[in-house]
Design a protein around this motif. Structure first.
Motif, PDB file in Angstrom:
ATOM      1  N   TRP A 162       0.827  -1.214   0.000  1.00  0.00           N
ATOM      2  CA  TRP A 162       0.000   0.000   0.000  1.00  0.00           C
ATOM      3  C   TRP A 162       0.864   1.268   0.000  1.00  0.00           C
ATOM      4  CZ3 TRP A 162       0.879   3.487   3.857  1.00  0.00           C
ATOM      5  CH2 TRP A 162       1.568   3.013   4.969  1.00  0.00           C
ATOM      6  N   ALA A 163       2.093   1.164   0.527  1.00  0.00           N
ATOM      7  CA  ALA A 163       2.933   2.350   0.693  1.00  0.00           C
ATOM      8  C   ALA A 163       3.372   2.953  -0.634  1.00  0.00           C
ATOM      9  CB  ALA A 163       4.161   2.001   1.533  1.00  0.00           C
ATOM     10  N   ALA A 164       3.495   2.127  -1.670  1.00  0.00           N
ATOM     11  CA  ALA A 164       3.982   2.646  -2.955  1.00  0.00           C
ATOM     12  C   ALA A 164       3.024   3.664  -3.580  1.00  0.00           C
ATOM     13  CB  ALA A 164       4.261   1.496  -3.913  1.00  0.00           C
ATOM     14  N   PRO A 165       1.724   3.339  -3.747  1.00  0.00           N
ATOM     15  CA  PRO A 165       0.832   4.363  -4.312  1.00  0.00           C
ATOM     16  C   PRO A 165       0.625   5.557  -3.391  1.00  0.00           C
ATOM     17  CG  PRO A 165      -0.411   2.410  -3.679  1.00  0.00           C
ATOM     18  CD  PRO A 165       1.032   2.045  -3.603  1.00  0.00           C
ATOM     19  N   VAL A 166       0.580   5.319  -2.089  1.00  0.00           N
ATOM     20  CA  VAL A 166       0.390   6.428  -1.153  1.00  0.00           C
ATOM     21  C   VAL A 166       1.554   7.405  -1.225  1.00  0.00           C
ATOM     22  CG1 VAL A 166       0.218   7.050   1.291  1.00  0.00           C
ATOM     23  CG2 VAL A 166      -1.102   5.129   0.400  1.00  0.00           C
ATOM     24  N   ALA A 167       2.765   6.892  -1.460  1.00  0.00           N
ATOM     25  CA  ALA A 167       3.949   7.749  -1.523  1.00  0.00           C
ATOM     26  C   ALA A 167       3.919   8.715  -2.703  1.00  0.00           C
ATOM     27  CB  ALA A 167       5.210   6.896  -1.595  1.00  0.00           C
ATOM     28  N   LEU A 168       3.063   8.443  -3.682  1.00  0.00           N
ATOM     29  CA  LEU A 168       2.943   9.338  -4.839  1.00  0.00           C
ATOM     30  C   LEU A 168       2.083  10.567  -4.555  1.00  0.00           C
ATOM     31  CD1 LEU A 168       2.332   6.865  -7.791  1.00  0.00           C
ATOM     32  CD2 LEU A 168       4.294   8.382  -7.543  1.00  0.00           C
ATOM     33  N   LEU A 169       1.353  10.558  -3.447  1.00  0.00           N
ATOM     34  CA  LEU A 169       0.255  11.499  -3.283  1.00  0.00           C
ATOM     35  C   LEU A 169       0.522  12.809  -2.535  1.00  0.00           C
ATOM     36  CD1 LEU A 169      -2.631   8.969  -2.537  1.00  0.00           C
ATOM     37  CD2 LEU A 169      -2.033  10.041  -4.714  1.00  0.00           C
ATOM     38  N   PRO A 170       1.615  12.978  -1.754  1.00  0.00           N
ATOM     39  CA  PRO A 170       1.700  14.181  -0.915  1.00  0.00           C
ATOM     40  C   PRO A 170       1.479  15.488  -1.647  1.00  0.00           C
ATOM     41  CG  PRO A 170       3.424  12.676  -0.298  1.00  0.00           C
ATOM     42  CD  PRO A 170       2.755  12.086  -1.504  1.00  0.00           C
ATOM     43  N   MET A 171       2.082  15.649  -2.817  1.00  0.00           N
ATOM     44  CA  MET A 171       1.966  16.907  -3.546  1.00  0.00           C
ATOM     45  C   MET A 171       0.840  16.891  -4.574  1.00  0.00           C
ATOM     46  SD  MET A 171       4.239  18.674  -2.079  1.00  0.00           S
ATOM     47  CE  MET A 171       5.747  18.483  -1.134  1.00  0.00           C
ATOM     48  N   ILE A 172       0.098  15.780  -4.649  1.00  0.00           N
ATOM     49  CA  ILE A 172      -1.019  15.673  -5.594  1.00  0.00           C
ATOM     50  C   ILE A 172      -2.347  15.739  -4.852  1.00  0.00           C
ATOM     51  CG2 ILE A 172      -2.124  14.218  -7.331  1.00  0.00           C
ATOM     52  CD1 ILE A 172       0.646  12.985  -7.849  1.00  0.00           C
ATOM     53  N   ALA A 173      -2.507  14.840  -3.870  1.00  0.00           N
ATOM     54  CA  ALA A 173      -3.770  14.787  -3.129  1.00  0.00           C
ATOM     55  C   ALA A 173      -3.993  16.044  -2.302  1.00  0.00           C
ATOM     56  CB  ALA A 173      -3.778  13.556  -2.220  1.00  0.00           C
ATOM     57  N   GLY A 174      -2.904  16.572  -1.711  1.00  0.00           N
ATOM     58  CA  GLY A 174      -3.044  17.767  -0.877  1.00  0.00           C
ATOM     59  C   GLY A 174      -3.636  18.947  -1.626  1.00  0.00           C
ATOM     60  N   PRO A 175      -3.017  19.388  -2.741  1.00  0.00           N
ATOM     61  CA  PRO A 175      -3.583  20.501  -3.498  1.00  0.00           C
ATOM     62  C   PRO A 175      -4.983  20.215  -4.050  1.00  0.00           C
ATOM     63  CG  PRO A 175      -1.282  20.172  -4.074  1.00  0.00           C
ATOM     64  CD  PRO A 175      -1.674  19.014  -3.205  1.00  0.00           C
ATOM     65  N   LEU A 176      -5.225  18.956  -4.434  1.00  0.00           N
ATOM     66  CA  LEU A 176      -6.539  18.615  -4.987  1.00  0.00           C
ATOM     67  C   LEU A 176      -7.629  18.759  -3.930  1.00  0.00           C
ATOM     68  CD1 LEU A 176      -8.122  17.549  -7.423  1.00  0.00           C
ATOM     69  CD2 LEU A 176      -7.663  15.228  -6.595  1.00  0.00           C
ATOM     70  N   VAL A 177      -7.390  18.201  -2.752  1.00  0.00           N
ATOM     71  CA  VAL A 177      -8.365  18.320  -1.661  1.00  0.00           C
ATOM     72  C   VAL A 177      -8.471  19.776  -1.217  1.00  0.00           C
ATOM     73  CG1 VAL A 177      -8.854  17.679   0.733  1.00  0.00           C
ATOM     74  CG2 VAL A 177      -8.033  15.954  -0.880  1.00  0.00           C
ATOM     75  N   GLY A 178      -7.342  20.481  -1.202  1.00  0.00           N
ATOM     76  CA  GLY A 178      -7.366  21.886  -0.824  1.00  0.00           C
ATOM     77  C   GLY A 178      -8.240  22.717  -1.740  1.00  0.00           C
ATOM     78  N   ALA A 179      -8.204  22.415  -3.039  1.00  0.00           N
ATOM     79  CA  ALA A 179      -9.017  23.159  -4.003  1.00  0.00           C
ATOM     80  C   ALA A 179     -10.494  22.782  -3.899  1.00  0.00           C
ATOM     81  CB  ALA A 179      -8.512  22.891  -5.424  1.00  0.00           C
ATOM     82  N   MET A 180     -10.773  21.518  -3.592  1.00  0.00           N
ATOM     83  CA  MET A 180     -12.152  21.050  -3.570  1.00  0.00           C
ATOM     84  C   MET A 180     -12.835  21.273  -2.225  1.00  0.00           C
ATOM     85  SD  MET A 180     -11.685  17.425  -5.632  1.00  0.00           S
ATOM     86  CE  MET A 180     -13.419  17.009  -5.395  1.00  0.00           C
ATOM     87  N   VAL A 181     -12.068  21.231  -1.128  1.00  0.00           N
ATOM     88  CA  VAL A 181     -12.663  21.333   0.204  1.00  0.00           C
ATOM     89  C   VAL A 181     -12.227  22.621   0.892  1.00  0.00           C
ATOM     90  CG1 VAL A 181     -12.964  20.187   2.440  1.00  0.00           C
ATOM     91  CG2 VAL A 181     -12.692  18.810   0.363  1.00  0.00           C
ATOM     92  N   ALA A 182     -10.986  22.624   1.368  1.00  0.00           N
ATOM     93  CA  ALA A 182     -10.437  23.797   2.040  1.00  0.00           C
ATOM     94  C   ALA A 182      -8.921  23.644   2.093  1.00  0.00           C
ATOM     95  CB  ALA A 182     -10.995  23.926   3.466  1.00  0.00           C
ATOM     96  N   PRO A 183      -8.167  24.752   2.065  1.00  0.00           N
ATOM     97  CA  PRO A 183      -6.710  24.657   2.094  1.00  0.00           C
ATOM     98  C   PRO A 183      -6.174  23.857   3.283  1.00  0.00           C
ATOM     99  CG  PRO A 183      -7.370  26.881   1.500  1.00  0.00           C
ATOM    100  CD  PRO A 183      -8.622  26.143   1.891  1.00  0.00           C
ATOM    101  N   ALA A 184      -6.767  24.061   4.467  1.00  0.00           N
ATOM    102  CA  ALA A 184      -6.289  23.336   5.649  1.00  0.00           C
ATOM    103  C   ALA A 184      -6.491  21.837   5.488  1.00  0.00           C
ATOM    104  CB  ALA A 184      -7.005  23.835   6.902  1.00  0.00           C
ATOM    105  N   ALA A 185      -7.635  21.435   4.906  1.00  0.00           N
ATOM    106  CA  ALA A 185      -7.895  20.014   4.678  1.00  0.00           C
ATOM    107  C   ALA A 185      -6.882  19.433   3.708  1.00  0.00           C
ATOM    108  CB  ALA A 185      -9.309  19.817   4.146  1.00  0.00           C
ATOM    109  N   GLY A 186      -6.550  20.195   2.683  1.00  0.00           N
ATOM    110  CA  GLY A 186      -5.542  19.742   1.734  1.00  0.00           C
ATOM    111  C   GLY A 186      -4.189  19.568   2.388  1.00  0.00           C
ATOM    112  N   SER A 187      -3.847  20.453   3.304  1.00  0.00           N
ATOM    113  CA  SER A 187      -2.571  20.357   4.013  1.00  0.00           C
ATOM    114  C   SER A 187      -2.513  19.085   4.853  1.00  0.00           C
ATOM    115  CB  SER A 187      -2.369  21.585   4.911  1.00  0.00           C
ATOM    116  OG  SER A 187      -2.342  22.778   4.143  1.00  0.00           O
TER     117      SER A 187
END
Length: 226
Positions: A162-187
């Motif tokens: 599971w760690a391999a796909p999750v390791a791809l996400l810090p700079m992808i999932a954060g900004p995406l969630v930040g744009a869709m929900v709230a900046p703090a949530a993305g962080s």
């Protein structure tokens, strides 16, 4: 070996907190233009510099700690993949940490030269081909190769797949969630995606236990034929 693992383990465990702090203090932009980027840095220079420091030390932590990951491997399975991941991740992290120097410059520039002139300088700097090589290699290696590193460790049995796909996400999932929900949530989401690095840090600290160190010392002569 024990001290190396202890230092590297504690350093990797710190990465989610460093990234969380960096993202929470990253100044918001009005849009994606160069002018909006420079204006956001200059609006609160102290906050921008705090964010730049935290991003910088996040990458430094990765660069100095990931080589110790190789000490977790047992047997040849996944060793080559892990070695490639370690070397490329460390190089990418070095590239990314160096790029953060520009935040100090760009945060100060609008107040000194005016925003229009600052944009001209920014555009000229970013048009340089060698700078683009620096940026692209840092981005690709720093963000993609940790997943290769985790895949190698998973192949070796150190952590789960599971760690391999999750390791791809810090700079992808954060900004995406930040744009869709709230900046703090993305962080928060971005920081949580550093869980594989933190877990590897826990594994390194676990190998510093006296009984583990003693068992490894006993097994080493048998592996080397001494």
């Amino acid at each position: 070996m024990t001290n190396l693992r202890r230092l590297a383990g504690a350093t990797l465990i710190s990465t989610p907190l460093l990234l969380l702090g960096a993202m929470l203090t990253s100044p918001p932009q009005a849009d994606d233009s160069d002018a909006a980027y420079l204006a956001s840095l200059a609006k609160d220079e102290s906050l921008s510099i705090l964010s730049a420091n935290l991003f910088h030390y996040y990458w430094v932590a990765i660069a100095i700690a990931v080589p110790a990951v190789l000490t977790l491997l047992r047997g040849d399975r996944g060793r080559a993949l892990t070695a490639v991941g370690v070397a490329a991740t460390a190089f990418g992290a070095i590239q990314m940490s160096g790029m953060l120097f520009s935040d100090w410059v760009f945060a100060a520039m609008p107040a000194v030269t005016g925003l229009d002139q600052a944009v001209r300088v920014f555009e000229q700097i970013n048009a340089d081909p060698s700078l683009n090589v620096w940026l692209r290699t840092g981005t690709v290696l720093g963000l993609v190769m940790p997943a290769v590193l985790m895949a190698g460790l998973a192949r070796n049995g150190v952590i789960g797949w599971w760690a391999a796909p999750v390791a791809l996400l810090p700079m992808i999932a954060g900004p995406l969630v930040g744009a869709m929900v709230a900046p703090a949530a993305g962080s928060v989401v971005g920081a949580l995606c550093c869980a594989p690095l933190a877990l590897v840090g826990v594994r390194l600290l676990g190998r510093t236990a006296p009984r583990v160190a003693a068992a490894e010392a006993t097994a080493e002569p048998a592996r080397t034929g001494r």
